[in-house]
Design a protein around this motif. Sequence first.
Motif, PDB file in Angstrom:
ATOM      1  N   TYR A   1     -13.928   6.265   7.241  1.00 48.69           N
ATOM      2  CA  TYR A   1     -12.525   5.924   6.966  1.00 48.69           C
ATOM      3  C   TYR A   1     -12.334   5.600   5.485  1.00 48.69           C
ATOM      4  O   TYR A   1     -13.225   5.052   4.846  1.00 48.69           O
ATOM      5  CB  TYR A   1     -12.088   4.699   7.759  1.00 48.69           C
ATOM      6  CG  TYR A   1     -12.223   4.789   9.253  1.00 48.69           C
ATOM      7  CD1 TYR A   1     -13.357   4.306   9.899  1.00 48.69           C
ATOM      8  CD2 TYR A   1     -11.199   5.335  10.026  1.00 48.69           C
ATOM      9  CE1 TYR A   1     -13.481   4.370  11.274  1.00 48.69           C
ATOM     10  CE2 TYR A   1     -11.316   5.399  11.404  1.00 48.69           C
ATOM     11  CZ  TYR A   1     -12.468   4.909  12.024  1.00 48.69           C
ATOM     12  OH  TYR A   1     -12.577   4.974  13.390  1.00 48.69           O
ATOM     13  N   SER A   2     -11.150   5.935   4.987  1.00 47.49           N
ATOM     14  CA  SER A   2     -10.752   5.489   3.663  1.00 47.49           C
ATOM     15  C   SER A   2      -9.319   4.991   3.746  1.00 47.49           C
ATOM     16  O   SER A   2      -8.597   5.298   4.696  1.00 47.49           O
ATOM     17  CB  SER A   2     -10.867   6.614   2.625  1.00 47.49           C
ATOM     18  OG  SER A   2     -10.002   7.682   2.963  1.00 47.49           O
ATOM     19  N   VAL A   3      -8.929   4.185   2.766  1.00 54.98           N
ATOM     20  CA  VAL A   3      -7.584   3.617   2.758  1.00 54.98           C
ATOM     21  C   VAL A   3      -6.996   3.712   1.373  1.00 54.98           C
ATOM     22  O   VAL A   3      -7.698   3.892   0.379  1.00 54.98           O
ATOM     23  CB  VAL A   3      -7.566   2.137   3.219  1.00 54.98           C
ATOM     24  CG1 VAL A   3      -7.880   2.005   4.703  1.00 54.98           C
ATOM     25  CG2 VAL A   3      -8.516   1.307   2.370  1.00 54.98           C
ATOM     26  N   SER A   4      -5.668   3.612   1.337  1.00 51.05           N
ATOM     27  CA  SER A   4      -4.986   3.545   0.050  1.00 51.05           C
ATOM     28  C   SER A   4      -3.751   2.684   0.193  1.00 51.05           C
ATOM     29  O   SER A   4      -3.100   2.669   1.236  1.00 51.05           O
ATOM     30  CB  SER A   4      -4.613   4.941  -0.451  1.00 51.05           C
ATOM     31  OG  SER A   4      -3.647   5.535   0.396  1.00 51.05           O
ATOM     32  N   ARG A   5      -3.433   1.988  -0.883  1.00 53.19           N
ATOM     33  CA  ARG A   5      -2.229   1.158  -0.927  1.00 53.19           C
ATOM     34  C   ARG A   5      -1.619   1.273  -2.325  1.00 53.19           C
ATOM     35  O   ARG A   5      -2.022   0.595  -3.251  1.00 53.19           O
ATOM     36  CB  ARG A   5      -2.563  -0.294  -0.601  1.00 53.19           C
ATOM     37  CG  ARG A   5      -1.313  -1.133  -0.357  1.00 53.19           C
ATOM     38  CD  ARG A   5      -1.668  -2.459   0.199  1.00 53.19           C
ATOM     39  NE  ARG A   5      -0.501  -3.294   0.400  1.00 53.19           N
ATOM     40  CZ  ARG A   5      -0.557  -4.604   0.542  1.00 53.19           C
ATOM     41  NH1 ARG A   5      -1.737  -5.213   0.506  1.00 53.19           N
ATOM     42  NH2 ARG A   5       0.539  -5.298   0.734  1.00 53.19           N
TER      43      ARG A   5
END
Lengths: 112, 114
Positions: B64-68
């Motif tokens: 998983y990867s995330v961005s904000r």
Amino acid sequence: DQQVKQNSPSLSVQEGRISILNCDYTNSMFDYFLWYKKYPAEGPTFLISISSIKDKNEDGRFTVFLNKSAKHLSLHIVPSQPGDSAVYFCAGRMDSSYKLIFGSGTRLLVRP
Amino acid sequence: DAGITQSPRHKVTETGTPVTLRCHQTENHRYMYWYRQDPGHGLRLIHYSYGVKDTDKGEVSDGYSVSRSKTEDFLLTLESATSSQTSVYFCAISGLAGDLTEQFFGPGTRLTVL
């Protein structure tokens, strides 16, 4: 390594009686404990919390007890109502941080 | 109502395809989280964010990867979905007025990877 354990996957009680949900933990760094309630197809909703420096917190029909020496907490619901039927998760909050560690949940059924 | 929505609410995809889940909040909470819920495991933290472009790993972050890029949006990406990522995903928020005790959860996204 489960830091928060709910050893009873399910519980069934009669309407009007007391429901007692139990939770054990291993991490002494938890500074808060929280209970969440979850209905099917919905997100968990916050129910009640207790600071690690307290041994009891009460909110209406819901009371949480904390026994630090035993690393055990319990949620009491009195009187139980059919609308209380849901999955209940306990969680520990890591000391002064934002992380919650959840137990696996207990499914409560309140029979009319 | 903490003003938190997730999209899509349901998704079926195939192994190996990329998937992005979106969490949107209207409450200006500083912290945002992604959890997955699986039978016998409760809720497990995947990634979290403590501000715009500030993110960190949780206990089950592999794959998983995330961005904000904005306060209100937190995206979770599965770069190449696997069947083990079939789960219900919940977004949560906290930190309004500095209170980090309680987290408010979104309605969840049910993801099935075939």
